[in-house]
Design a protein around this motif. Structure first.
Motif, PDB file in Angstrom:
ATOM      1  N   PRO A 191       0.803  -1.221   0.000  1.00  0.00           N
ATOM      2  CA  PRO A 191       0.000   0.000   0.000  1.00  0.00           C
ATOM      3  C   PRO A 191       0.842   1.280   0.000  1.00  0.00           C
ATOM      4  CG  PRO A 191      -0.910  -1.592   1.531  1.00  0.00           C
ATOM      5  CD  PRO A 191       0.406  -2.153   1.068  1.00  0.00           C
ATOM      6  N   ALA A 192       1.979   1.271   0.727  1.00  0.00           N
ATOM      7  CA  ALA A 192       2.825   2.467   0.770  1.00  0.00           C
ATOM      8  C   ALA A 192       3.438   2.743  -0.597  1.00  0.00           C
ATOM      9  CB  ALA A 192       3.932   2.285   1.821  1.00  0.00           C
ATOM     10  N   ARG A 230       2.107   1.618  -3.538  1.00  0.00           N
ATOM     11  CA  ARG A 230       1.018   1.932  -4.478  1.00  0.00           C
ATOM     12  C   ARG A 230       0.547   3.374  -4.329  1.00  0.00           C
ATOM     13  NH1 ARG A 230      -1.017  -3.432  -3.000  1.00  0.00           N
ATOM     14  NH2 ARG A 230      -2.687  -2.474  -1.801  1.00  0.00           N
ATOM     15  N   ALA A 231       0.694   3.923  -3.132  1.00  0.00           N
ATOM     16  CA  ALA A 231       0.308   5.318  -2.917  1.00  0.00           C
ATOM     17  C   ALA A 231       1.137   6.257  -3.787  1.00  0.00           C
ATOM     18  CB  ALA A 231       0.484   5.685  -1.441  1.00  0.00           C
ATOM     19  N   ARG A 232       2.304   5.801  -4.225  1.00  0.00           N
ATOM     20  CA  ARG A 232       3.211   6.660  -4.985  1.00  0.00           C
ATOM     21  C   ARG A 232       3.319   6.247  -6.450  1.00  0.00           C
ATOM     22  NH1 ARG A 232       8.223   6.140  -0.994  1.00  0.00           N
ATOM     23  NH2 ARG A 232       9.258   7.551  -2.456  1.00  0.00           N
TER      24      ARG A 232
END
Lengths: 282, 312
Positions: free
Chosen positions: B76-77, B79-81
């Motif tokens: 998730p960290a 994919r946030a970027r």
């Protein structure tokens, strides 16, 4: 400058053990579930008729069977052997059934469509959303929708004089609990469904439950062995709870039904989250 | 100390589905600000690689580091970027164009105010401002693809992943998409893309790898690859179908670096195409049509794999 803030933002992720971070939210689903609910609320703005029609189904049943047939039947044996009016007997069962049907519809047909055809979850999982968020969001949405219907139906019951006890204030949370149990189970089942044909199995499970889980007559009409079978069905738990609450026959025995439904919902939620990961994050 | 400009590093990256190995131990690096491509036919393992980079498919083996993080643990960290433009459109057909950006932005946890401001800018960028409040379904394929690109930019990603960005679009729509992607590239957005169109790879990629059957066959800039694996010019000859094979045997006598006999054409890899055509004619052959052209990545792929890109 923005790069610096980027690094600062990433910092806690490096300090905390990664396993801990990975575990959090994969099991529970987090804030992301709210975004999926927000999405559904927007989508239904374009299809509000579907929302409204869900309210009328149990209402029509209540009017036709409860009142129409109620005139012919008169009184039946309710919880604890007390005689109650047929309409008062059937109404809580219809509320339980509508909570079941609404949750099952949302969590099976709708979820299957979003999973296989709309690719809604594929899109969501490309963002920081997790499979647990998806599972929790879907079940949350089913509960919100079911909750609205439950409130509307309770208002009708009140107006028709079918609520006989103050315990009925727990009827709405109970309807939500029924919705949670069936939405969890329904969503878990949906992750195993291969084609639209398999939905016949869903109907095969829900329709007999609706007809035979003491919706229209008490458990005592069945021979012993069948009583045990009915006693084990999930819808029976919901009907027994709601009937007890609206008629005012409440005892600690009802807590077994609560436990049953809570475990069913949580198991479904856990299975659904895991299965969505396996299906989509290959 | 890892190089901060290396955004993605893969070593021996592998993806298996049961007995099938889709990606077979590939190495590559993506640097900040570049446009990096995977060129290969369908089934080469490009999409599987993109899915691993997008943190929606755990690697079966090897190492993969994205933005210095581990895709399995920090999905998730990471994919946030990232911005992801998948091969098949995954637009939300129950929402309008604008709502698609809103909800997708919400999935990133962005405040509505920020999304609204970016939406206006992005819809303008992909030339969909006038369709903002329309439903998605009636949009043309090119418009949907542009909307998907706009959607992938809502979180101002550090890396934009494009899986076959123009597959299935008509030529005109492709050029519009290329133009928009070229602008992004000029704005300094880091692009990583897959394609089986050699012209797309030539137009957009600073650097690319040729991928075939799960492996990387060659790496370099389009120019470097053409220089290394092909000749400056290619002479394409077409003969009558019944004469095709016979002619191929004779053409082999003309001087060339290499000859490829395709089902419908004969390709002669040479330094000077006109001289080669004269040589062919001197052998007493008169082709139905002849064409002298520069080498392309298609020729590189043919040389490396013995197959054409479109064949898959």
């Amino acid at each position: 400058m923005s790069e610096l803030s980027e690094h600062l933002r990433a910092l806690p992720l490096r300090i905390l053990p990664p396993q801990l971070l990975a575990a959090r939210g994969r099991l529970l689903g987090g804030r992301g579930s709210g975004y999926l609910i927000e999405r559904h609320a927007r989508a239904y703005r374009h299809a509000w008729l579907i929302l409204v029609s869900g309210f009328f189904e149990p209402l029509f049943y209540l009017l036709s069977i409860g009142i129409g047939i109620g005139v012919l039947v008169g009184k039946v044996t309710g919880p604890g052997g007390h005689l109650v009016g047929f309409t008062s007997f059937v109404a809580p069962a219809l509320l339980a059934t509508s909570s079941m049907n609404g949750a099952v519809f949302d969590s099976t047909l709708n979820v299957f469509f979003r999973l296989k055809y709309a690719k809604l979850y594929d899109a969501a999982l490309a963002t920081p959303m997790r499979s647990g968020d998806v599972a929790l969001g879907e079940i949350g949405w089913a509960l919100i929708r079911g909750g609205l219907y439950a409130v509307a139906f309770m208002v009708v019951m009140l107006a028709m004089g079918l609520v006989h006890s103050a315990w009925a204030v727990f009827a709405i949370p109970t309807a939500l609990l029924i919705g949670f149990a069936f939405a969890g189970a329904g969503m878990a089942a949906t992750t195993f469904i291969r084609s639209w044909l398999d939905f016949e199995f869903v109907t095969l499970a829900t329709l007999p439950m609706f007809l035979f889980s003491t919706t229209f007559y008490p458990l005592s009409v069945y021979p012993r062995p069948i009583q045990y079978v009915v006693d084990c069905t999930p819808l029976y738990q919901g009907i027994a709870l709601l009937r007890g609450l609206t008629l005012g026959y409440v005892g600690p025995g009802l807590l077994w039904h609560v436990l049953y439904l809570a475990i069913m919902g949580m198991a479904g939620l856990a299975i659904a989250g895991r299965r969505i990961s396996r299906l989509l994050l290959r | 100390m890892p190089d901060a400009d290396i955004l993605i590093a893969a070593r021996g990256l592998t993806k298996r589905f049961g007995d099938f190995t889709a990606v077979d131990g590939i190495d590559f690096e993506l640097r900040r600000g570049e446009a990096f491509g995977f060129l290969g036919p369908n089934g080469a393992g490009k999409s599987s690689t993109m899915r691993m980079i997008g943190c929606v498919s755990p690697p079966s083996g090897g190492e993969l580091s994205i933005l210095g993080l581990n895709p399995v643990l920090d999905g998730p960290a990471i994919r946030a970027r990232l911005g992801v433009c998948p091969q098949d459109d995954t637009l939300d057909v129950e929402l309008t164009v604008r709502e698609n950006l809103l909800i997708y932005g919400r999935y990133f946890g962005l405040p509505r105010r920020v999304i609204a401001e970016r939406t206006a800018r992005l819809l303008d960028f992909v030339q969909l401002t006038e369709r903002a409040d329309d439903q998605v379904d009636p949009l043309s394929g090119g418009m949907k693809r542009r909307l998907t690109i706009a959607r992938s930019l809502i979180n101002e990603p550090e890396i934009l992943i494009l899986d076959e960005p123009t597959t299935g679009l008509d030529p005109q729509a492709r050029h519009v998409v290329w133009d928009r992607l070229f602008r992004l590239k000029q704005q300094g957005v880091t692009l990583i893309l897959t394609t089986h169109y050699m012209d797309e790879a030539e137009q957009l990629c600073d650097r690319l790898v040729v991928m075939d059957r799960g492996k990387i066959a060659a790496e370099g800039s389009p120019r470097q690859l053409i220089e290394a694996y092909s000749t400056p010019e290619v002479l394409e000859l077409r003969f009558h179908v019944s004469d095709h094979e016979q002619a191929a045997e004779k053409v082999a006598n003309a001087p060339s670096e290499r000859m490829e006999v395709l089902a419908d054409r004969i390709l002669l890899y040479v330094i000077d195409g006109d001289a080669a055509l004269a040589a062919v004619r001197a052998l007493g052959l008169e082709p139905l049509t002849s064409l002298v052209r520069r080498s392309t990545l298609e020729d590189v792929f043919l040389r490396l794999t013995g197959r054409r890109l479109e064949d898959g």
